[in-house]
Scaffold this motif. Structure first.
Motif, PDB file in Angstrom:
ATOM      1  N   SER A 234       0.829  -1.205   0.000  1.00 47.16           N
ATOM      2  CA  SER A 234       0.000   0.000   0.000  1.00 47.16           C
ATOM      3  C   SER A 234       0.862   1.253   0.000  1.00 47.16           C
ATOM      4  O   SER A 234       0.600   2.206  -0.752  1.00 47.16           O
ATOM      5  N   ARG A 235       1.898   1.262   0.822  1.00 47.15           N
ATOM      6  CA  ARG A 235       2.785   2.434   0.854  1.00 47.15           C
ATOM      7  C   ARG A 235       3.463   2.638  -0.504  1.00 47.15           C
ATOM      8  O   ARG A 235       3.620   3.765  -0.974  1.00 47.15           O
ATOM      9  N   GLN A 244      -0.664  11.090  -0.299  1.00 44.09           N
ATOM     10  CA  GLN A 244      -0.346  10.907   1.105  1.00 44.09           C
ATOM     11  C   GLN A 244      -1.390   9.977   1.725  1.00 44.09           C
ATOM     12  O   GLN A 244      -2.538   9.918   1.259  1.00 44.09           O
ATOM     13  N   VAL A 245      -1.019   9.259   2.769  1.00 45.49           N
ATOM     14  CA  VAL A 245      -1.953   8.322   3.394  1.00 45.49           C
ATOM     15  C   VAL A 245      -3.233   9.030   3.820  1.00 45.49           C
ATOM     16  O   VAL A 245      -4.347   8.506   3.630  1.00 45.49           O
ATOM     17  N   GLU A 246      -3.103  10.226   4.372  1.00 42.14           N
ATOM     18  CA  GLU A 246      -4.283  10.924   4.879  1.00 42.14           C
ATOM     19  C   GLU A 246      -5.242  11.342   3.766  1.00 42.14           C
ATOM     20  O   GLU A 246      -6.398  11.699   4.029  1.00 42.14           O
ATOM     21  N   HIS A 262      -8.196  -4.175  10.196  1.00 41.85           N
ATOM     22  CA  HIS A 262      -7.921  -3.077  11.124  1.00 41.85           C
ATOM     23  C   HIS A 262      -6.427  -2.926  11.387  1.00 41.85           C
ATOM     24  O   HIS A 262      -5.932  -1.798  11.556  1.00 41.85           O
ATOM     25  N   ALA A 263      -5.702  -4.039  11.393  1.00 44.04           N
ATOM     26  CA  ALA A 263      -4.252  -3.962  11.598  1.00 44.04           C
ATOM     27  C   ALA A 263      -3.570  -3.266  10.424  1.00 44.04           C
ATOM     28  O   ALA A 263      -2.634  -2.479  10.613  1.00 44.04           O
ATOM     29  N   GLY A 269      -1.844   4.121   9.296  1.00 42.17           N
ATOM     30  CA  GLY A 269      -2.247   5.360   9.942  1.00 42.17           C
ATOM     31  C   GLY A 269      -3.601   5.860   9.474  1.00 42.17           C
ATOM     32  O   GLY A 269      -3.894   7.057   9.535  1.00 42.17           O
ATOM     33  N   LEU A 270      -4.453   4.932   9.014  1.00 42.51           N
ATOM     34  CA  LEU A 270      -5.796   5.286   8.566  1.00 42.51           C
ATOM     35  C   LEU A 270      -6.816   4.983   9.656  1.00 42.51           C
ATOM     36  O   LEU A 270      -6.744   3.927  10.298  1.00 42.51           O
ATOM     37  N   PRO A 271      -7.797   5.854   9.877  1.00 44.31           N
ATOM     38  CA  PRO A 271      -8.862   5.545  10.833  1.00 44.31           C
ATOM     39  C   PRO A 271      -9.632   4.304  10.389  1.00 44.31           C
ATOM     40  O   PRO A 271      -9.887   4.140   9.188  1.00 44.31           O
TER      41      PRO A 271
END
Length: 333
Positions: A234-235, A244-246, A262-263, A269-271
């Motif tokens: 993913s990165r 960016q991840v956000e 969820h892990a 760093g995603l909700p």
């Protein structure tokens, strides 16, 4: 403008028969609470006798074509671990039943990563000019290869199919497949496997072991490998896309179990609320998992036009992959 493959339609299908956790607990040493706590699954759909992977693929493919308002495709790719026959591939029969006799069609085998491998193959065919429309289907009747007495696998998997129709367009359009990252590690082949039925077993001769007919998985090792590889992939794809991840609005991860989903979100760093999930109702549908989640996300409004979407999966092989796209404006019917 750069030519790209654009998602023009999606479709999903699950067989009508529902198996609940309580149903499984009647003949396995398990319970509804045990299954929910460890997997997040409450129910799964299972094919009836006489229903095959091809049947599921045809219905999902038909729905994707209808969603796109399209009358056909130039190429059909079916990702599956449970083909109708060892030979020939399932895709040509699926194409024929959809009225696409004569178009090229082939299968992809990458287990739970299969849809992303097929998506890359379909997108490459479009960007190379080989095809103008490609029907990419992930379909599984995984219940047919499970040991009914093995509670570690029987409680996890379900049957179903999901599909997307890709069309030729431009990278600037919503729905364009922006980038795909794929990888594999064959040294991990025994983590997720069906040992019997292939040339390896037949070349040894002797009497096949009955247990080798069934799917086996080293759950603990798979958990750690899946989280690590999906997060890494993913990165990689986010960096190549320039996101960016956000900026990711929705994470559509392979529906292995809720703890893995969820892990992966946590590693990135995603909700957790940005993760699209349907595993509670359909279980782990292997190669059908990601496209079925896309179809369900469209139907329930979780996926909306303009969302930046990250897809990711890990499967047997070991294989893994991720992709990025901006969600198009598609009818939810």
């Amino acid at each position: 403008m750069t030519r790209a493959a654009v998602i023009a339609g999606v479709g999903g299908h699950v067989p009508p028969r529902i198996v609940t956790n309580d149903d499984l607990a009647r003949h396995l040493d398990t319970s509804d609470q045990w299954i929910r706590t460890r997997t997040g699954i409450a129910t799964r759909h299972v094919v009836d006798p006489g229903t095959s992977t091809g049947d599921l693929a045809v219905e999902a493919g038909r729905r994707a074509l209808e969603n796109a308002g399209a009358d056909g495709a130039d190429l059909v790719i079916v990702a599956t671990t449970t083909p109708d026959r060892p030979c020939p591939a399932t895709a040509p029969a699926v194409a024929d039943r959809l009225g696409l006799t004569g178009v090229p069609a082939f299968d992809v085998a990458a287990v739970c990563s299969g849809f992303l491998y097929a998506l890359q193959a379909g997108a490459a065919a479009v960007t190379a000019g080989f095809a103008g429309r490609v029907l990419v289907i992930g379909a599984e009747s995984f219940s047919t290869i499970l040991d009914p007495e093995d509670r570690t696998t029987s409680v996890i998997f379900g049957d179903g199919a999901g599909a997307v129709l890709l069309r030729a367009g431009t990278r600037e359009e919503p729905g364009a497949v922006l980038d795909v990252d794929l990888g594999s590690d064959g040294s991990l082949a025994d983590l997720i496997t069906v040992r019997g039925g292939g040339a390896e077993e037949r070349s040894r001769g002797g009497t096949p072991r009955p247990e080798d007919r069934y799917f086996r998985m080293d759950g603990k090792s798979v958990f750690f490998a899946a989280v690590r590889r999906m997060a890494q992939s993913s990165r990689t794809v986010l960096e190549r896309t320039g996101w960016q991840v956000e900026q990711v609005d929705r994470l559509v991860a392979h529906q292995a179990n809720t703890r893995i989903i969820h892990a992966v979100a946590e590693q990135l760093g995603l909700p957790p609320e940005r993760a699209v999930t349907n595993i509670e109702h359909v279980g782990n549908t292997s190669a059908a998992s990601v496209p079925l989640a896309l179809a369900d996300g469209l139907a329930d409004g979780t996926l909306r036009a303009g969302h930046r979407v990250l897809l990711t999966a890990f499967g047997g092989g070991a294989t893994w992959g991720s992709a990025t796209l901006t969600w198009p404006d598609l009818p939810a019917g």
